[in-house]
Structures are given as structure tokens and as C-alpha cells.
Design an enzyme around this catalytic site. Sequence first.
Site, mmCIF file in Angstrom:
data_model
loop_
_atom_site.group_PDB
_atom_site.id
_atom_site.type_symbol
_atom_site.label_atom_id
_atom_site.label_comp_id
_atom_site.label_asym_id
_atom_site.label_seq_id
_atom_site.Cartn_x
_atom_site.Cartn_y
_atom_site.Cartn_z
ATOM 1 N N SER A 233 0.825 -1.186 0.000
ATOM 2 C CA SER A 233 0.000 0.000 0.000
ATOM 3 C C SER A 233 0.877 1.260 0.000
ATOM 4 C CB SER A 233 -0.931 -0.060 1.206
ATOM 5 O OG SER A 233 -2.005 0.791 1.075
ATOM 6 N N ASP A 460 -9.004 -3.921 -5.996
ATOM 7 C CA ASP A 460 -8.451 -3.367 -4.759
ATOM 8 C C ASP A 460 -9.181 -2.061 -4.449
ATOM 9 O OD1 ASP A 460 -6.790 -1.975 -2.848
ATOM 10 O OD2 ASP A 460 -5.134 -3.282 -3.417
ATOM 11 N N HIS A 488 -7.427 -5.810 -0.637
ATOM 12 C CA HIS A 488 -6.314 -4.861 -0.695
ATOM 13 C C HIS A 488 -4.995 -5.607 -0.532
ATOM 14 C CE1 HIS A 488 -3.994 -1.318 -0.405
ATOM 15 N NE2 HIS A 488 -3.875 -1.283 0.908
#
Length: 519
Positions: A233, A460, A488
Site C-alpha cells: 500500500s 483493490d 487490498h
Amino acid sequence: MDIRQRARFRTPRIPFLACAAAVGMLLSGCSGSVLPAGTSETSGSPAAAPAADLEPYYGQRLGWRECGVPRFECATLKAPLDYADPDGQSVKLAVARVKATGPGKRIGSLLVNPGGPGGSAVDYLQGYAGIGYPAPVRARYDIVAIDPRGVGRSAPVECLDDKQMDAYTQTDQTPDDQTEITTLRTQYESFAAGCQKKSAAVLPHVSTVETARDMDMLRAVLGDEQLSYVGASYGTFLGATYAELFPKRVGRLVLDGAMDPSLSARELNRDQTAGFETAFQSFAADCVQHSDCPLGTTSAKGAAANLKAFFTKVDAKPLPTGDSRQLTESLATTGVIAAMYDEAAWPQLRAALRQATNGDGAGLLALADSYYERDPDGSYANLMYANAAVNCLDSPPAFASPSDVSAAVADFETASPVFGEGFAWASLNCAYWPIQASGSPHPIDAEGAAPILVVGTTRDPATPYKWAKALASQLSSGKLLTYDGDGHTAYGRGSDCVDTAVNTYLLEGTPPPANKRCR
């Protein structure tokens, strides 16, 4: 860090938060960086010496000690608070590792970062990566974590007390009139003022560029000529920034759930709004197949309309929770968003929504609390504070004023009829930040770096797939691995195809074939 990983340790926070890390909406980690004064190298040999004024830092020795978890060691790394003034004040950064278990020859150190910005890498290591990463990787690498400056145990940014934070998370983020707009703006101003009051010294020095430089220092102190790294991320932006600053020191970099560093804060936040809409549509399509779906059993479109109506109802009359706090619209929305990060949380969300439609908001409140990293005793970790501090420093604000947001709401609602308005208003908080942004959005090519593996998931919610495609195309050595699925990030979340490709890259240095796709 996905919801499954968060369930294994006490970092239940979503790994990728936002420029708009505001009341209930933690959105995209803002991109942008500038080459800071005092940087001695962006190319050249991996073992090139640091600038003379940084030699004492690069030459330090870590005093490893046991740190309460079997097989784990902890240490403290010293870094300049301000890289433009290495002889000035220093900052202490928390580091942890678990040594390679064998068999097989040790490859080196593998740094890990779970995202945020603001997620504690040390907690992530001790709670998941150090025991949950694939055994062949743990056999050959020392798995290492460093809490970024301003985060966790590394000079953490502080802003509000716990009661103030409770009020902040309950503030209406879909204001219906000027009075509610003023209340929301006041909360942002108070949040920023609290950070400045409690963390004035560190606040100007928590940028992603500075953290990337800290990582290079740690690389050298650990004795590695090149950096091997897995970032999830926001951790992908951190890894890409490192590659931009030190391309010849790039070893094996995995950037999972990637950001696009060329986008402005507003573009990032709108794209993420659309990403959550995509994730919600997947949840809704699944939910209506269940006879107990609290949003109806007809269609995903109908489920979205019912959820919107539920939010409106809770806005007018918050629900009891069995706690001193009621479930407000902002907390209810946050609870739903928390479950969008992993399809494994969908049954829990169905149950929480069913409970809420029967008048009890406890289930959604629990999801919101996990998102905000609020402990049962009412205390908060510092992730929310660090999140805003890093993002507001990394990129100019998405909006300058409430009128700017009002003008953009329709655009955000086009991206997501359910979440758009709240996401737009959540993008306002950096407008009141006391420190001017030092970074700016731009593509990162990291010319001269070894192959870098970028991983993207097609549905995502937090880091839309198109960001992974964009970053892989920007990086001169970027290699894209696609996971056709929900949730995610992709590595370590159940896909043998993804895990095999990433493990092969980490262990052998061989990236997957071009345009490799996993399902």
C-alpha cells in the site's frame, strides 16, 4: 496489511490511508517527493560512501536485545532529525528483526513495511511478517522492520487526547448545512493545531523522502550493499521513493498494492473513492445472494440504495451501541469501509449491518474502532496522527477550502454514489496543516535500478489497479504482476500463484514473465 493480517496482531488499521486522513475517512497516501539537501547519491555503485557529515550515522552499530517475543530482537537506530543539518538534533528510530531460520544460505535482510502512512512496521513484523511470511523466505532472509519517523515507537507524532479523538471520529463528514460545515472545519483546524502543539519538533521531518533515507542508513548499518524490501500500500510509495533516491542500491523490491506517485492528492482521493465503489459492488453482489443480506436480496444497485438510506437514517438518529458512544453516520461509514479491504470480512459486515438495521450499532462500531486502532480502554494508537502528518507533508492539499469541496462533491459522487460525498469532505484536512508540503506529485522512473516487482489487485479498494499499472510503467525496470481478485494487496493472502511469483523473485531475483496474471 489486509484484514486477515490485522486480525493476527494489534494493528487493525487499514494499511493505506490518506491525504484526507480525516473524520472517519482515511483515504489515499499522498504522493510526491523532492530530493533533499545533503543527498550525496542518486546513482553510482551500491557501496558508494555516504556524505562525510552522515558517516557517523552510517557507521553506527546497533545494540540488539531480546524484545519480549521469542526469536525477535530489537534495537534503536539514530538518524538526523533534519538531513539538511546532520550535526543538529537526532531522532531515535525503533528497529526489530527475526533472523533467518535456514536451511540454505542467508541472502541478507528483507525490510518490510505494512503501509499507512503510520502503520507500525515493528508491530507488523512481530505480529505477522516474522512468523507468517512464507517459510522459504524466512529461511533465507533476516526479516527486518523499522518504524518510520513519527510512527509507533519512532518519535511518534501526537495530536489529540483520547476524548478529543472520540469527538473527532464522530464528527459528521457529510455536512448538511453551513453549521455542520463549520463544525467539520473546526475539527480539522483543532486536529492540526494539536499536532503542532504536541509534536512541533518532529512535524516538519516525517516526509516519505526522509523515511526512505532512514531506510538506506539502516541498509548500510545492517551490512547489506543493496536493499531488499516488501512494501504494501503506502509502503509501495516509500519503496518507489527509495528507488528514486538510490537506484543503484535497489536489490529486490516488491511493491504490493501500488500507488501512482504522479497523481495529485485530489486525483488520488477521487480514484480511491471509485476503488471503494468497485469493492462495495463486489460485496453487494455477494450479499444479495444470501437470504440474510440486510441490504436486500434483489440487486447490487438496490443494496447500494439501501445502504445510502441507512446512512441517512443514522445521520438523523444515531444508534445505541452498548457503549458511551453512539453509532453516528461517520462511524457507520467507517465500519463499512473497514470491511471492504478483504472479502474475508464480508460475513462480519453482513452481521454488523443486520444488527444495525435492528437498532444496535455495536457491530459497526467495533469495525470502526479496529479501523481507527482504538483499544477497548478508549486509547488510540498514533496511526491517525502520523498518517496526516506524513501525507500533508508529502503533497499539497487536495482542497484549499470548504467551497472547493462543495464544488467537487458531484464529481466524487459520480465515482461513488454511496461514499463520494464523505470522501470529498475527508479530503479537506490538509488545508489547515501548520507545515507547508515539501513534496509534489511526479512520475518515478528510478533509472538504473534492478528489476522492481509491482503487484496490483484488479478490485483493490484502497489502491486501484490502474495505479499499479501506472507505477509499473513509470519505473524503468518495473515488472507488473496482476491478481484478478478482491481485497487490498495480494502477497500472502491466499493466492498460490501470487505467492510463488513473489517468492521466486525474492529468493532467486527472477521476476515473473511480462504481464503475468493470477486468479
